[in-house]
Design a protein around this motif. Structure first.
Motif, PDB file in Angstrom:
ATOM      1  N   GLU A 188       0.828  -1.067   0.063  1.00 57.75           N
ATOM      2  CA  GLU A 188      -0.201  -0.073   0.053  1.00 57.75           C
ATOM      3  C   GLU A 188       0.707   1.227   0.211  1.00 57.75           C
ATOM      4  OE1 GLU A 188      -3.928  -1.518   2.555  1.00 57.75           O
ATOM      5  OE2 GLU A 188      -2.125  -1.080   3.643  1.00 57.75           O
ATOM      6  N   CYS A 189       1.894   1.179   0.754  1.00 53.10           N
ATOM      7  CA  CYS A 189       3.029   2.362   0.920  1.00 53.10           C
ATOM      8  C   CYS A 189       3.517   2.741  -0.409  1.00 53.10           C
ATOM      9  CB  CYS A 189       3.646   2.102   2.055  1.00 53.10           C
ATOM     10  SG  CYS A 189       4.792   3.740   2.121  1.00 53.10           S
ATOM     11  N   CYS A 190       3.881   1.554  -1.139  1.00 51.35           N
ATOM     12  CA  CYS A 190       4.536   1.782  -2.489  1.00 51.35           C
ATOM     13  C   CYS A 190       3.419   2.186  -3.335  1.00 51.35           C
ATOM     14  CB  CYS A 190       5.138   0.232  -3.189  1.00 51.35           C
ATOM     15  SG  CYS A 190       6.682  -0.127  -2.351  1.00 51.35           S
ATOM     16  N   GLU A 191       2.318   1.952  -3.434  1.00 52.77           N
ATOM     17  CA  GLU A 191       1.230   2.215  -4.358  1.00 52.77           C
ATOM     18  C   GLU A 191       0.856   3.772  -4.333  1.00 52.77           C
ATOM     19  OE1 GLU A 191      -2.002  -0.181  -3.767  1.00 52.77           O
ATOM     20  OE2 GLU A 191      -1.595  -1.525  -5.516  1.00 52.77           O
ATOM     21  N   ILE A 192       0.862   4.213  -2.835  1.00 51.28           N
ATOM     22  CA  ILE A 192       0.792   5.731  -3.005  1.00 51.28           C
ATOM     23  C   ILE A 192       1.871   6.354  -3.133  1.00 51.28           C
ATOM     24  CG2 ILE A 192       0.269   7.338  -0.790  1.00 51.28           C
ATOM     25  CD1 ILE A 192      -1.345   5.215   0.678  1.00 51.28           C
ATOM     26  N   MET A 193       3.341   5.957  -2.887  1.00 47.61           N
ATOM     27  CA  MET A 193       4.241   6.631  -3.538  1.00 47.61           C
ATOM     28  C   MET A 193       4.420   6.769  -4.934  1.00 47.61           C
ATOM     29  SD  MET A 193       7.303   5.620  -0.887  1.00 47.61           S
ATOM     30  CE  MET A 193       7.838   6.689   0.565  1.00 47.61           C
ATOM     31  N   ARG A 194       3.928   5.641  -5.624  1.00 43.36           N
ATOM     32  CA  ARG A 194       3.795   5.716  -6.898  1.00 43.36           C
ATOM     33  C   ARG A 194       2.964   6.818  -7.577  1.00 43.36           C
ATOM     34  NH1 ARG A 194       3.802  -0.210  -6.591  1.00 43.36           N
ATOM     35  NH2 ARG A 194       5.880  -0.804  -6.063  1.00 43.36           N
ATOM     36  N   MET A 215      15.080   0.322   2.531  1.00 38.12           N
ATOM     37  CA  MET A 215      15.336   1.778   3.132  1.00 38.12           C
ATOM     38  C   MET A 215      14.397   1.918   4.633  1.00 38.12           C
ATOM     39  SD  MET A 215      15.091   4.274  -0.070  1.00 38.12           S
ATOM     40  CE  MET A 215      13.353   3.499  -0.904  1.00 38.12           C
ATOM     41  N   ILE A 216      13.477   1.113   4.771  1.00 42.24           N
ATOM     42  CA  ILE A 216      12.610   1.129   6.304  1.00 42.24           C
ATOM     43  C   ILE A 216      13.604   0.651   7.072  1.00 42.24           C
ATOM     44  CG2 ILE A 216      10.799   0.443   7.413  1.00 42.24           C
ATOM     45  CD1 ILE A 216       9.027   0.843   4.948  1.00 42.24           C
ATOM     46  N   GLU A 217      14.156  -0.605   6.712  1.00 43.75           N
ATOM     47  CA  GLU A 217      15.165  -1.443   7.756  1.00 43.75           C
ATOM     48  C   GLU A 217      16.264  -0.784   7.992  1.00 43.75           C
ATOM     49  OE1 GLU A 217      15.830  -5.026   5.570  1.00 43.75           O
ATOM     50  OE2 GLU A 217      13.736  -5.847   5.775  1.00 43.75           O
ATOM     51  N   GLU A 218      16.911   0.130   7.120  1.00 42.33           N
ATOM     52  CA  GLU A 218      17.864   1.090   7.423  1.00 42.33           C
ATOM     53  C   GLU A 218      17.593   2.490   8.136  1.00 42.33           C
ATOM     54  OE1 GLU A 218      19.382   1.667   3.272  1.00 42.33           O
ATOM     55  OE2 GLU A 218      20.162  -0.325   3.280  1.00 42.33           O
ATOM     56  N   GLY A 219      16.265   2.518   8.343  1.00 47.01           N
ATOM     57  CA  GLY A 219      15.985   3.661   9.132  1.00 47.01           C
ATOM     58  C   GLY A 219      16.050   4.792   8.356  1.00 47.01           C
ATOM     59  N   LYS A 220      15.718   4.875   7.077  1.00 47.07           N
ATOM     60  CA  LYS A 220      15.572   6.102   6.269  1.00 47.07           C
ATOM     61  C   LYS A 220      14.414   7.104   6.415  1.00 47.07           C
ATOM     62  CE  LYS A 220      19.416   4.625   3.557  1.00 47.07           C
ATOM     63  NZ  LYS A 220      20.070   4.311   2.343  1.00 47.07           N
ATOM     64  N   PHE A 221      13.184   6.236   6.598  1.00 43.84           N
ATOM     65  CA  PHE A 221      11.787   6.799   6.984  1.00 43.84           C
ATOM     66  C   PHE A 221      11.427   7.193   8.342  1.00 43.84           C
ATOM     67  CE2 PHE A 221      12.052   4.769   2.634  1.00 43.84           C
ATOM     68  CZ  PHE A 221      11.913   6.085   1.982  1.00 43.84           C
ATOM     69  N   PRO A 222      10.918   8.403   8.620  1.00 42.48           N
ATOM     70  CA  PRO A 222      10.517   8.584  10.087  1.00 42.48           C
ATOM     71  C   PRO A 222       9.459   8.059  10.438  1.00 42.48           C
ATOM     72  CG  PRO A 222      10.241  10.417   8.886  1.00 42.48           C
ATOM     73  CD  PRO A 222      11.147   9.435   7.877  1.00 42.48           C
ATOM     74  N   ALA A 270       1.284   9.385   9.619  1.00 42.44           N
ATOM     75  CA  ALA A 270       2.881   9.794   9.774  1.00 42.44           C
ATOM     76  C   ALA A 270       3.502   9.795   8.229  1.00 42.44           C
ATOM     77  CB  ALA A 270       3.970   9.062  10.793  1.00 42.44           C
ATOM     78  N   MET A 271       3.118   8.652   7.627  1.00 43.66           N
ATOM     79  CA  MET A 271       3.542   8.717   6.094  1.00 43.66           C
ATOM     80  C   MET A 271       3.136   9.798   5.225  1.00 43.66           C
ATOM     81  SD  MET A 271       3.135   7.581   2.842  1.00 43.66           S
ATOM     82  CE  MET A 271       1.595   6.806   2.738  1.00 43.66           C
ATOM     83  N   PHE A 272       1.841  10.150   5.226  1.00 52.78           N
ATOM     84  CA  PHE A 272       1.176  10.908   4.604  1.00 52.78           C
ATOM     85  C   PHE A 272       1.643  12.289   4.859  1.00 52.78           C
ATOM     86  CE2 PHE A 272      -2.201   7.911   3.587  1.00 52.78           C
ATOM     87  CZ  PHE A 272      -2.179   8.195   2.136  1.00 52.78           C
ATOM     88  N   ARG A 273       2.020  12.723   6.211  1.00 51.28           N
ATOM     89  CA  ARG A 273       2.446  13.964   6.767  1.00 51.28           C
ATOM     90  C   ARG A 273       3.793  14.335   6.064  1.00 51.28           C
ATOM     91  NH1 ARG A 273       0.340  12.577  11.787  1.00 51.28           N
ATOM     92  NH2 ARG A 273       2.180  11.933  12.465  1.00 51.28           N
ATOM     93  N   TRP A 274       4.759  13.158   6.151  1.00 49.84           N
ATOM     94  CA  TRP A 274       5.917  12.979   5.662  1.00 49.84           C
ATOM     95  C   TRP A 274       5.952  13.247   4.104  1.00 49.84           C
ATOM     96  CZ3 TRP A 274       8.294  10.139   1.868  1.00 49.84           C
ATOM     97  CH2 TRP A 274       9.776  10.337   1.658  1.00 49.84           C
ATOM     98  N   LEU A 275       5.144  12.756   3.535  1.00 49.28           N
ATOM     99  CA  LEU A 275       5.087  12.620   2.251  1.00 49.28           C
ATOM    100  C   LEU A 275       4.583  14.001   1.423  1.00 49.28           C
ATOM    101  CD1 LEU A 275       5.331  11.124  -0.401  1.00 49.28           C
ATOM    102  CD2 LEU A 275       2.920  10.285  -0.443  1.00 49.28           C
ATOM    103  N   GLU A 276       3.557  14.743   2.229  1.00 47.82           N
ATOM    104  CA  GLU A 276       3.132  15.943   2.057  1.00 47.82           C
ATOM    105  C   GLU A 276       4.300  16.929   2.126  1.00 47.82           C
ATOM    106  OE1 GLU A 276      -0.648  16.333   3.921  1.00 47.82           O
ATOM    107  OE2 GLU A 276      -1.784  15.417   2.297  1.00 47.82           O
ATOM    108  N   GLU A 277       5.018  16.913   3.082  1.00 53.60           N
ATOM    109  CA  GLU A 277       5.937  17.862   3.321  1.00 53.60           C
ATOM    110  C   GLU A 277       7.095  17.744   2.421  1.00 53.60           C
ATOM    111  OE1 GLU A 277       9.560  18.493   6.706  1.00 53.60           O
ATOM    112  OE2 GLU A 277       7.460  18.007   7.423  1.00 53.60           O
ATOM    113  N   MET A 278       7.416  16.722   1.976  1.00 54.14           N
ATOM    114  CA  MET A 278       8.614  16.489   0.928  1.00 54.14           C
ATOM    115  C   MET A 278       8.064  16.583  -0.482  1.00 54.14           C
ATOM    116  SD  MET A 278      11.057  14.985   2.284  1.00 54.14           S
ATOM    117  CE  MET A 278      10.864  15.982   4.048  1.00 54.14           C
ATOM    118  N   LEU A 279       6.711  16.588  -0.717  1.00 56.05           N
ATOM    119  CA  LEU A 279       6.142  17.021  -2.228  1.00 56.05           C
ATOM    120  C   LEU A 279       5.832  18.571  -2.091  1.00 56.05           C
ATOM    121  CD1 LEU A 279       3.753  14.162  -2.773  1.00 56.05           C
ATOM    122  CD2 LEU A 279       5.932  14.434  -3.804  1.00 56.05           C
ATOM    123  N   GLY A 280       5.480  18.993  -0.883  1.00 51.67           N
ATOM    124  CA  GLY A 280       5.130  20.391  -0.963  1.00 51.67           C
ATOM    125  C   GLY A 280       3.596  20.639  -1.161  1.00 51.67           C
ATOM    126  N   THR A 281       2.813  19.726  -1.222  1.00 51.31           N
ATOM    127  CA  THR A 281       1.612  19.772  -1.576  1.00 51.31           C
ATOM    128  C   THR A 281       0.755  18.592  -1.028  1.00 51.31           C
ATOM    129  OG1 THR A 281       0.032  19.888  -3.464  1.00 51.31           O
ATOM    130  CG2 THR A 281       1.875  18.402  -3.690  1.00 51.31           C
TER     131      THR A 281
END
Length: 68
Positions: free
Chosen positions: A5-11, A25-32, A50-61
């Motif tokens: 689901e997370c991959c689908e939303i990112m795509r 990347m999750i295992e390496e701790g790269k995502f909060p 938290a994923m949506f907040r992070w994604l919106e912050e990164m995208l700026g929208t």
């Protein structure tokens, strides 16, 4: 939220990512917004809001897929 689901939303938001690379990347701790444990089959806890907040912050929208 599952890794799939997370991959689908990112795509849907223009981020090209595969499940294996996102899991690594999750295992390496790269995502909060997620934690992962390396096992034969990776185990992930992905926090939806938290994923949506992070994604919106990164995208700026506001991001696509939030209504699910």
């Amino acid at each position: 939220m599952t890794l799939h689901e997370c991959c689908e939303i990112m795509r849907a938001n223009g981020i090209s990512v595969s499940e294996p690379s996102l899991g690594q990347m999750i295992e390496e701790g790269k995502f909060p917004f997620a934690v992962g444990v390396r096992r034969r089959e990776g185990a992930y806890i992905i926090f939806r809001s938290a994923m949506f907040r992070w994604l919106e912050e990164m995208l700026g929208t506001e991001c696509a897929g939030k209504e699910n």
